[in-house]
Design a protein around this motif. Sequence first.
Motif, short mmCIF file in Angstrom:
data_model
loop_
_atom_site.label_atom_id
_atom_site.label_comp_id
_atom_site.label_asym_id
_atom_site.label_seq_id
_atom_site.Cartn_x
_atom_site.Cartn_y
_atom_site.Cartn_z
N GLU A 130 54.70 1.65 -26.58
CA GLU A 130 54.31 0.39 -25.96
C GLU A 130 52.83 0.14 -26.26
OE1 GLU A 130 57.60 0.14 -22.38
OE2 GLU A 130 55.65 0.98 -21.88
N ILE A 188 49.70 3.92 -16.26
CA ILE A 188 50.72 3.40 -17.18
C ILE A 188 51.58 4.54 -17.74
CG2 ILE A 188 51.00 2.34 -19.48
CD1 ILE A 188 48.53 0.54 -18.65
N VAL A 189 50.90 5.63 -18.14
CA VAL A 189 51.63 6.78 -18.68
C VAL A 189 52.63 7.31 -17.64
CG1 VAL A 189 51.38 9.19 -19.44
CG2 VAL A 189 49.83 7.43 -20.33
N SER A 214 52.22 11.07 -26.16
CA SER A 214 52.02 9.76 -25.55
C SER A 214 52.85 8.67 -26.22
CB SER A 214 50.54 9.37 -25.64
OG SER A 214 50.37 8.03 -25.24
N PRO A 236 55.48 -1.10 -17.58
CA PRO A 236 55.39 0.08 -18.43
C PRO A 236 56.71 0.84 -18.44
CG PRO A 236 53.45 -0.07 -17.03
CD PRO A 236 54.40 -1.14 -16.57
N GLN A 284 55.54 5.00 -17.24
CA GLN A 284 56.46 5.16 -18.38
C GLN A 284 57.38 6.36 -18.15
OE1 GLN A 284 53.89 5.61 -21.80
NE2 GLN A 284 54.30 3.53 -22.49
N VAL A 328 51.86 5.46 -25.67
CA VAL A 328 50.98 4.27 -25.53
C VAL A 328 50.12 4.11 -26.77
CG1 VAL A 328 49.16 3.17 -24.17
CG2 VAL A 328 50.86 4.59 -23.01
N LEU A 359 45.07 3.73 -17.62
CA LEU A 359 45.93 4.31 -18.67
C LEU A 359 46.83 5.39 -18.08
CD1 LEU A 359 46.82 4.70 -21.59
CD2 LEU A 359 44.78 6.12 -21.97
N LEU A 366 46.74 8.90 -25.59
CA LEU A 366 47.20 7.81 -26.46
C LEU A 366 47.90 8.37 -27.69
CD1 LEU A 366 43.98 5.57 -26.61
CD2 LEU A 366 46.10 5.05 -25.37
N VAL A 410 49.40 -1.55 -25.30
CA VAL A 410 48.74 -2.04 -24.08
C VAL A 410 47.28 -2.34 -24.40
CG1 VAL A 410 48.22 -1.55 -21.68
CG2 VAL A 410 50.20 -0.48 -22.73
#
Length: 218
Positions: free
Chosen positions: A180, A199-200, A2, A169, A203, A4, A196, A24, A182
């Motif tokens: 990043e 966002i992943v 990850s 993202p 990305q 994030v 989440l 994460l 968040v």
Amino acid sequence: MSRVILSLDVPMDRERLKELSHHLAGVKVGWPLLLDLGPSKVSELTKGLGLKVILDLKLADIDSTMVSIASKLKSLGDGFIAHSFVGIDGALDSLRRELKDRELYLVISMSHPGWSDEVYQYLLQVTKGVNPEGLVAPATRHSVVRRARADFPDKIIISPGVGAQGARPGSALCAGADFEIVGRSVYLSHSPLDSLLKIVKEQEVAINECKGGMARET
Ligand code: BMP
């Protein structure tokens, strides 16, 4: 792996954090959560989930004060964030020694509109002198992330400003950040896990699109 780091600025149920933790790289814990829960409950919440814990104390003081704070909270974090503007002699030199077995991240630029990068050259000089493991650079200004990556090819760059502050993202990753940060767009969401995961995914799409850009392998 990850890219994030969740900015955990509000208390969260440990089960929920555990569910998020699989997606994460780490959590960033700062004054809001420390003041809400206190150090021992922060530790109960964040330890044992396989997450890197970055303590965002934004230390910015003389040496003895920063060392005193860092030594009291050292057990809570794998990494610590300090401001670079306080300089080396009588400030960051001692903090670096105190945190020799931890990661140190220095703020080289900030994400809010009022920050001025007129001081970048000075902060660059201080950061080179301290030689921290990582830097904080803003996802809201990609040119600064690109500049920081060029100035520090081997440092970990963590980048706040994605989501609630407007950065897309993956955009800071494409500019050279490693992770990043968040916060609100995950923890204020009615479904933090779905937010989440979105966002992943974004990305991943961004990194695929910018291949050959500044994005680094992890
Ligand atoms: P959010 O995604 O909710 O905007 O949270 C961003 C987090 O990163 C907050 O904890 C904030 O204090 C921190 N941060 C930031 O937003 N800009 C910076 O330049 C440095 C930060 O540490």
